[in-house]
Design an enzyme around this catalytic site. Sequence first.
Site, short mmCIF file in Angstrom:
data_model
loop_
_atom_site.label_atom_id
_atom_site.label_comp_id
_atom_site.label_asym_id
_atom_site.label_seq_id
_atom_site.Cartn_x
_atom_site.Cartn_y
_atom_site.Cartn_z
N SER A 137 -28.10 -27.14 11.90
CA SER A 137 -27.99 -25.89 12.63
C SER A 137 -26.67 -25.51 12.21
CB SER A 137 -28.57 -26.20 13.95
OG SER A 137 -28.00 -24.87 14.74
N TYR A 150 -27.24 -30.72 22.19
CA TYR A 150 -27.63 -30.31 21.09
C TYR A 150 -27.00 -30.01 20.03
CZ TYR A 150 -30.55 -27.33 17.91
OH TYR A 150 -31.10 -26.75 16.87
N1 LIG Z 1 -35.18 -21.95 15.77
C1 LIG Z 1 -33.88 -21.84 15.93
O1 LIG Z 1 -33.13 -20.93 16.20
C2 LIG Z 1 -33.05 -22.77 15.26
C3 LIG Z 1 -31.89 -22.62 14.78
C4 LIG Z 1 -31.07 -23.82 14.16
C5 LIG Z 1 -31.78 -24.88 13.80
N2 LIG Z 1 -33.12 -25.22 14.14
C6 LIG Z 1 -33.64 -26.33 13.92
O2 LIG Z 1 -34.57 -26.21 12.93
C7 LIG Z 1 -35.80 -27.40 13.04
C8 LIG Z 1 -36.94 -26.89 13.40
O3 LIG Z 1 -36.88 -25.93 14.64
P1 LIG Z 1 -37.95 -24.89 15.16
O4 LIG Z 1 -37.18 -23.67 15.26
O5 LIG Z 1 -39.05 -24.89 13.84
O6 LIG Z 1 -38.55 -25.49 16.21
P2 LIG Z 1 -40.11 -25.36 16.79
O7 LIG Z 1 -40.69 -24.03 16.54
O8 LIG Z 1 -39.82 -25.60 18.31
O9 LIG Z 1 -41.00 -26.38 16.04
C9 LIG Z 1 -40.49 -27.87 16.19
C10 LIG Z 1 -41.40 -28.58 15.57
O10 LIG Z 1 -41.02 -30.11 15.80
C11 LIG Z 1 -41.99 -30.73 16.51
N3 LIG Z 1 -41.40 -32.05 17.31
C12 LIG Z 1 -40.78 -31.54 18.51
N4 LIG Z 1 -40.47 -32.71 19.27
C13 LIG Z 1 -41.31 -33.60 18.47
C14 LIG Z 1 -41.09 -34.82 18.68
N5 LIG Z 1 -41.01 -35.81 19.70
N6 LIG Z 1 -42.10 -35.72 17.56
C15 LIG Z 1 -42.43 -35.13 16.49
N7 LIG Z 1 -42.31 -33.91 16.38
C16 LIG Z 1 -41.47 -33.10 17.32
C17 LIG Z 1 -42.76 -29.88 17.01
O11 LIG Z 1 -44.21 -30.24 17.03
P3 LIG Z 1 -44.76 -30.78 18.39
O12 LIG Z 1 -44.51 -30.05 19.69
O13 LIG Z 1 -46.51 -30.60 17.88
O14 LIG Z 1 -44.38 -32.18 18.38
C18 LIG Z 1 -42.69 -28.72 16.10
O15 LIG Z 1 -43.54 -28.95 14.78
C19 LIG Z 1 -34.94 -28.18 14.39
O16 LIG Z 1 -34.50 -29.27 14.04
C20 LIG Z 1 -34.16 -26.99 15.10
O17 LIG Z 1 -33.09 -28.07 15.74
C21 LIG Z 1 -33.77 -24.19 14.63
#
Ligand SMILES: NC(=O)c1ccc[n+]([C@@H]2O[C@H](COP(=O)([O-])OP(=O)(O)OC[C@H]3O[C@@H](n4cnc5c(N)ncnc54)[C@H](OP(=O)(O)O)[C@@H]3O)[C@@H](O)[C@H]2O)c1
Length: 258
Positions: A137, A150
């Site tokens: 991130s 985080y």
């Molecule tokens: N969105 C942002 O603003 C942002 C910015 C920078 C970086 N990121 C990074 O991008 C990545 C994806 O984020 P996103 O925005 O797509 O988030 P999201 O919409 O919350 O999706 C997260 C995914 O991870 C899975 N997950 C969560 N906890 C888990 C666990 N304990 N075991 C297995 N799977 C798990 C969730 O599925 P389940 O709930 O079904 O397990 C979901 O499929 C993350 O690493 C996040 O830190 C996000």
Amino acid sequence: MSTVLITGASGGIGYELAKLFARNRHNLILVARSGDKLAQAGTEMRGLGVEVKTVALDLATPSAAKILFEQLKKENTAVDILVNNAGFGALGEFAAMSEEKIRGQIQLNITALTELTRSFLPPMLARRSGRIMNVASTAGFQPGPLMAVYYATKAYVISFSEAVADEVRNSGVTVTCFCPGATDTGFAKRAGNDKSRLFKQLGAMNVEKVALDGYRAVMEGRTLAISGIQNWLVAESTRFAPRKLVTAISRWVSEPTS
Ligand SMILES: NC(=O)c1ccc[n+]([C@@H]2O[C@H](COP(=O)([O-])OP(=O)(O)OC[C@H]3O[C@@H](n4cnc5c(N)ncnc54)[C@H](OP(=O)(O)O)[C@@H]3O)[C@@H](O)[C@H]2O)c1
């Protein structure tokens, strides 16, 4: 056809990445906790003409990465591309945060990602072919008051990925660290920072656009890729500004706004 394992594929960036890999003729192994959402994604992506296996697994449990690796080994399933995307954040002052939330972020964002990389990298090196994508991130480029754990986990992912990418150079295997900025997924609501200046005032990027940047970065074998020019500028500027100023701005963007 190559096989891609994507963690966190039930929603958000992981789900969009899965669609891109399927459209580009890669078989999929989709991992997340929500079996029902994975099953739905699996049906949708089989419709694109690829094979899909879904694994409902909580990667924040201590032996999860090993269990996943051993299960696939037993089935003789080789993973050509590993996408360590699953991750979560939690808003709140560190001293008041529950141990469970602190441990959960470290376990998922750091431990599972490290252990999956350690498990799947050696077979890739033996085949002299493979790709690993670790989703960090832009949070990883500076300290993050109100989301201290985080931000620190994402700093680990950047440092770890760049180091391993260097170790495996010229091996036929690439390691890509992909850094999205604020992105329009369920992440912010779950983290509790959807009312922050970052998400409410500065705005989040479209998830499909972010996933496409990530897909291109891993397929090009780039070591570090930041999604979006604005995010790239902000991340780069932290290298020249005084650290106390950078930390104060980081706090300001995480604070809630009305
Ligand atoms: N969105 C942002 O603003 C942002 C910015 C920078 C970086 N990121 C990074 O991008 C990545 C994806 O984020 P996103 O925005 O797509 O988030 P999201 O919409 O919350 O999706 C997260 C995914 O991870 C899975 N997950 C969560 N906890 C888990 C666990 N304990 N075991 C297995 N799977 C798990 C969730 O599925 P389940 O709930 O079904 O397990 C979901 O499929 C993350 O690493 C996040 O830190 C996000």
